[in-house]
Design an enzyme around this catalytic site. Structure first.
Site, PDB file in Angstrom:
ATOM      1  NE  ARG A  62      66.426  37.735  16.739  1.00  0.00           N
ATOM      2  CZ  ARG A  62      67.083  38.686  16.042  1.00  0.00           C
ATOM      3  NH1 ARG A  62      66.589  39.122  14.919  1.00  0.00           N
ATOM      4  NH2 ARG A  62      68.215  39.193  16.493  1.00  0.00           N
ATOM      5  CE1 TYR A 115      40.518  32.907  16.652  1.00  0.00           C
ATOM      6  CE2 TYR A 115      42.542  33.984  15.955  1.00  0.00           C
ATOM      7  CZ  TYR A 115      41.811  33.318  16.916  1.00  0.00           C
ATOM      8  OH  TYR A 115      42.368  33.074  18.147  1.00  0.00           O
ATOM      9  CG  ASP A 186      43.544  31.854   8.510  1.00  0.00           C
ATOM     10  OD1 ASP A 186      43.707  30.614   8.507  1.00  0.00           O
ATOM     11  OD2 ASP A 186      43.543  32.532   9.555  1.00  0.00           O
ATOM     12  CE  LYS A 211      43.966  27.354  16.434  1.00  0.00           C
ATOM     13  NZ  LYS A 211      43.752  27.583  17.843  1.00  0.00           N
TER      14      LYS A 211
HETATM   15  C1  LIG Z   1      41.207  30.848  11.528  1.00  0.00           C
HETATM   16  C2  LIG Z   1      42.319  31.075  12.500  1.00  0.00           C
HETATM   17  N1  LIG Z   1      43.417  31.728  12.093  1.00  0.00           N
HETATM   18  C3  LIG Z   1      44.437  31.969  12.935  1.00  0.00           C
HETATM   19  C4  LIG Z   1      44.398  31.558  14.249  1.00  0.00           C
HETATM   20  C5  LIG Z   1      45.551  31.870  15.160  1.00  0.00           C
HETATM   21  O1  LIG Z   1      46.307  30.743  15.416  1.00  0.00           O
HETATM   22  P1  LIG Z   1      47.290  30.652  16.694  1.00  0.00           P
HETATM   23  O2  LIG Z   1      46.425  30.456  17.888  1.00  0.00           O
HETATM   24  O3  LIG Z   1      48.176  29.504  16.362  1.00  0.00           O
HETATM   25  O4  LIG Z   1      48.015  31.940  16.766  1.00  0.00           O
HETATM   26  C6  LIG Z   1      43.275  30.875  14.716  1.00  0.00           C
HETATM   27  C7  LIG Z   1      43.179  30.454  16.114  1.00  0.00           C
HETATM   28  O5  LIG Z   1      42.188  29.968  16.583  1.00  0.00           O
HETATM   29  C8  LIG Z   1      42.204  30.628  13.818  1.00  0.00           C
HETATM   30  O6  LIG Z   1      41.102  29.989  14.201  1.00  0.00           O
END
Ligand SMILES: Cc1ncc(COP(=O)(O)O)c(C=O)c1O
Length: 392
Positions: A62, A115, A186, A211
């Site tokens: 961890r 998001y 992000d 992604k």
């Molecule tokens: C812009 C954005 N940030 C964060 C996330 C979260 O990613 P995760 O699904 O890997 O937790 C997503 C998921 O679709 C996203 O589109």
């Protein structure tokens, strides 16, 4: 478009293959997978010295792991950052970063169109006495005005998912630096191939590895990249929460990352061609894609991105019913959540909340006829023809 690297680093295609070369004493061209959760030492003194060092990779799983550490080095190369923490998901990266840097009574400035689940997470944080101001237009001057004496963090998502709103990263970073506030971006929708927020002056970059980085819908992962001094503040809360990436998942992530530049550059080209066809289509109301000259964020995107990305969205004429009919007529594209995959993935976000008791925050700004397309690496004409036949 800014097709020159934003600094003097080698191209992302090279970095994705070489940034972890010569890691430790490993000679394997592909990384070894070190599955051990715990590591021994020949004496009590050595063991305790190790346990007390920051971010040990051979103490307890961890706290760190050699395979995960090697892949973190690869991600740092792409992000152009001093260091990276890999997390068990993109949401874990976002949560741990905010959790580490804020306390009760603090204030955050965030873009309204982030998001959906980031917005849900932020509203959960309000339970712990963290106040959030949501900005409809996240310009540097609006951020400057929204900052109060209690503001600890400014959080930007650009382009945003799913409306592709673009924020001026260098402008926001400059305001934050001037006011002594940590900026977080992000970068999931842009991907580390098309955008390097660190080069624009942003302090910490979060990205869902699930992604474009992973790229094959076979691993859930996340990353936080930035200066070591800030990441050390995020690392301990990550150890306490336990949202670490496992060595097998880290290995799958690096396998995806090796080809990220090839994939993303093709996805950029296909998305732009698709956006242009959709913009001229009589059954489409509006297209949201920063590569189009008509997009309100086009100029900023052209300055801060080296490609406009593989994600776009559009409104189908005919409302919710027509958007729902569109997805049922697709033959090649895949109707599924997520983005950044080798398959073209199509989503109709409103279908997820219509008729349900719980309506998420994103329903207040995502139109019911919005369709989101994350283009894959199939032939561009095949993708475009499928979308057009489903519209006609
Ligand atoms: C812009 C954005 N940030 C964060 C996330 C979260 O990613 P995760 O699904 O890997 O937790 C997503 C998921 O679709 C996203 O589109």
């Amino acid at each position: 478009m800014n097709d020159q690297p934003q600094d003097n680093r080698p191209d992302a295609a090279t970095v994705a293959v070489h940034a972890d070369s010569g890691y430790g004493d490993e000679l394997g061209v592909a990384p070894a997978i070190d599955m051990s959760v715990t590591f021994t030492r020949s004496s009590q003194a050595l063991f305790h010295e190790l346990a007390g060092t920051p971010r040990p990779v051979k103490f307890y799983g961890r706290y760190g792991n050699p395979t995960v550490d090697r892949v973190a080095k690869l991600v740092s190369g792409l992000a152009g950052s001093e260091a990276t923490l890999l997390t068990s998901s993109g949401m874990a990266a976002i949560f741990t970063t905010i959790f580490a840097l804020t306390s009760a009574g603090d204030h955050l400035v965030v873009g309204t169109e982030c998001y959906g689940e980031t917005l849900e997470l932020l509203s959960e944080l309000e339970r712990f006495g963290i106040e959030v101001t949501y900005l409809d237009k996240m310009s540097p001057s609006a951020v400057d005005e929204a900052i109060t004496a209690r503001t600890k963090l400014v959080y930007v998502e650009t382009p945003s998912n799913p409306l592709m709103t673009v924020t001026d990263l260098a402008g926001v970073a400059q305001v934050c630096r001037h006011r002594g506030i940590v900026s977080v971006a992000d970068n999931t929708v842009a991907s580390c191939v098309n955008s390097r927020p660190i080069s624009a002056g942003i302090d910490l970059v979060v990205e869902s590895g699930t992604k474009f980085m992973g790229g094959h819908s076979d691993v859930i992962a996340g990353a936080v990249s930035g200066r070591l001094e800030l990441l050390e503040r995020v690392w301990w809360p990550q150890v306490l929460v336990g949202c670490v990436l496992g060595p097998l998942d880290a290995w799958i992530l690096q396998r995806g990352i090796r080809t990220i530049a090839l994939r993303v550059r093709q996805q950029n080209a296909t998305a732009l061609a698709l956006a242009e066809r959709l913009a001229a289509h009589p059954r489409v109301e509006r297209v949201f894609y920063p590569g189009l000259a008509t997009h309100p964020g086009h100029e900023v995107a052209a300055r801060q991105m080296s490609g406009y990305g593989g994600l776009l969205s559009f409104e189908a004429k005919g409302g919710f019913a027509e958007a729902a009919a569109f997805v049922s007529r697709l033959k090649l594209c895949t109707y599924a959540a997520s983005l950044g995959d080798v398959h073209t993935l199509v989503m109709h976000p409103a279908a997820g909340w219509r008729g349900r008791e719980y309506v998420p925050r994103e329903a207040s700004f995502v139109p019911e006829n919005l369709l989101r397309v994350s283009v894959g690496i199939e032939d561009a004409n095949d993708v475009i023809q499928d979308v057009l036949q489903a519209l006609n």
